[in-house]
Design a protein around this motif. Structure first.
Motif, short mmCIF file in Angstrom:
data_model
loop_
_atom_site.label_atom_id
_atom_site.label_comp_id
_atom_site.label_asym_id
_atom_site.label_seq_id
_atom_site.Cartn_x
_atom_site.Cartn_y
_atom_site.Cartn_z
N ARG A 188 0.82 -1.22 0.00
CA ARG A 188 0.00 0.00 0.00
C ARG A 188 0.85 1.27 0.00
O ARG A 188 0.50 2.26 -0.64
CB ARG A 188 -0.93 0.01 1.22
CG ARG A 188 -1.77 1.27 1.34
CD ARG A 188 -2.59 1.28 2.61
NE ARG A 188 -3.76 0.45 2.51
CZ ARG A 188 -4.93 0.85 2.03
NH1 ARG A 188 -5.06 2.09 1.57
NH2 ARG A 188 -5.96 0.04 1.99
N THR A 191 3.95 3.74 -4.29
CA THR A 191 3.17 4.35 -5.36
C THR A 191 3.18 3.43 -6.57
O THR A 191 4.01 2.51 -6.67
CB THR A 191 3.74 5.71 -5.76
OG1 THR A 191 5.03 5.52 -6.36
CG2 THR A 191 3.87 6.63 -4.55
N GLU A 192 2.28 3.67 -7.50
CA GLU A 192 2.23 2.84 -8.69
C GLU A 192 3.55 2.91 -9.46
O GLU A 192 4.04 1.90 -9.99
CB GLU A 192 1.07 3.28 -9.59
CG GLU A 192 0.80 2.32 -10.73
CD GLU A 192 -0.52 2.61 -11.43
OE1 GLU A 192 -0.77 1.97 -12.47
OE2 GLU A 192 -1.29 3.45 -10.92
N TYR A 269 -3.61 -3.46 -8.91
CA TYR A 269 -3.44 -3.53 -7.46
C TYR A 269 -3.92 -2.24 -6.80
O TYR A 269 -4.73 -2.27 -5.86
CB TYR A 269 -1.97 -3.78 -7.12
CG TYR A 269 -1.66 -3.68 -5.65
CD1 TYR A 269 -1.89 -4.76 -4.80
CD2 TYR A 269 -1.16 -2.50 -5.09
CE1 TYR A 269 -1.61 -4.66 -3.44
CE2 TYR A 269 -0.88 -2.40 -3.75
CZ TYR A 269 -1.11 -3.48 -2.92
OH TYR A 269 -0.84 -3.38 -1.57
N HIS A 270 -3.44 -1.10 -7.26
CA HIS A 270 -3.80 0.16 -6.61
C HIS A 270 -5.28 0.51 -6.80
O HIS A 270 -5.90 1.10 -5.91
CB HIS A 270 -2.90 1.30 -7.12
CG HIS A 270 -1.54 1.28 -6.49
ND1 HIS A 270 -0.49 0.56 -7.02
CD2 HIS A 270 -1.06 1.87 -5.36
CE1 HIS A 270 0.58 0.72 -6.25
NE2 HIS A 270 0.25 1.50 -5.25
N SER A 274 -7.63 0.94 -3.42
CA SER A 274 -7.77 2.39 -3.23
C SER A 274 -8.93 2.77 -2.33
O SER A 274 -8.88 3.80 -1.65
CB SER A 274 -7.93 3.09 -4.59
OG SER A 274 -9.10 2.60 -5.26
#
Length: 284
Positions: A188, A191-192, A269-270, A274
């Motif tokens: 988490r 960052t992407e 994933y993000h 989110s």
């Protein structure tokens, strides 16, 4: 009885609930007492018995207390799931890299060793049991920017293989699980852009997928499980040649190829995590 470490969130929580759904009695261990209490209530809602024990697996005293409480409550331990751990993202040239390795080793490997060493005498005395160690696809093939995690996951794989051979001839099984990217809070904080390139467009596994694989591994005595099955192509390529493994890893950075292999078929994933509230602590 099933003892699950790192049971307060993510894969650990899913494993605990999956075993509870099968009627197993469950001991939940993690650092967050509040989160453990919530999972304990979920287990009991499924009609299963549960005991939660706030535990830092890096503490020998805490682990000893966990195992003692488990045996005092249920009289035995049938399955140990070593799931507690952390993950760090960062390049090898980063000044934080060595510390990331040390922290991850302490939480994800030495904690696993400590719990296993405390539980093994009980399994030997019973003459039966199963140990499940959670590794990762990166326990067989490392990715750029995830070196610290891959080092430790390789160590978990080696520990599991050694343990399995040492227990040969007993009725104590050892399984190691290698999931690909999973929708937990493990990454988490990354960052992407910081994610390993192949992960940026992958659709993560659900914790429930991994939990069902764990139950199947225990039931069938599987020594090694890789999720999803298509990830075996990467590991096979790596076994043939590091050049082949690197080529497949590079190919996975291209969405059409990842999609063709069934590894990019929905939210990233993000995008998946989110909308989830940020946890106080992280687990797999």
């Amino acid at each position: 009885m099933v003892l699950v470490t790192g049971a307060s969130r993510g894969i650990g929580r899913a494993i605990a609930l999956a075993f509870a759904g099968e009627g197993a009695r469950v001991v939940l261990a993690a650092r967050s007492a509040e989160r453990l209490a919530q999972v304990e209530n979920e287990v009991r809602d499924l009609g299963a018995e549960a005991l939660s024990v706030q535990t830092d697996v890096t503490s020998h005293d805490a682990v000893a207390a966990l195992v003692e409480a488990s045996v005092n409550r249920f009289g035995r331990i049938d399955v140990l799931v070593n799931n507690a751990g952390i993950g760090k993202v960062g390049g090898i040239e980063s000044s934080a890299f060595a510390d990331d390795v040390r922290q991850t080793l302490q939480a994800s490997l030495f904690g696993m060793i400590t719990v296993t060493q405390h539980v093994l005498p009980i399994l030997r005395q019973q003459g039966s049991g199963a140990i499940v160690n959670m590794s990762s696809v990166m326990g067989r093939k490392a990715f750029a920017r995830f070196g610290s995690y891959a080092i430790v996951m390789h160590s978990v794989s080696a520990f599991s293989d050694s343990l399995r051979q040492e227990l040969a001839g007993t009725d104590i099984g050892v399984s190691v699980i290698h999931p690909a990217l999973t929708a937990t809070d493990l990454l988490r904080e990354a960052t992407e852009a910081e994610m390993p390139a192949p992960f940026r467009h992958m659709t993560p596994l659900s914790p429930d997928d991994v939990a069902h694989a764990v139950i199947a591994a225990v039931r069938r005595g599987k020594r090694r499980v890789v999720l999803p099955r298509t990830a075996n192509m990467l590991l096979l390529g790596e076994a043939v040649s590091p050049r082949v493994g690197d080529t497949i890893a590079a190919a996975l950075t291209r969405r059409p190829i990842a999609k063709a292999l069934g590894m990019s078929r929905g939210k990233t994933y993000h995008e998946t995590i989110s909308n989830r509230p940020e946890p106080a602590t992280r687990s797999r």
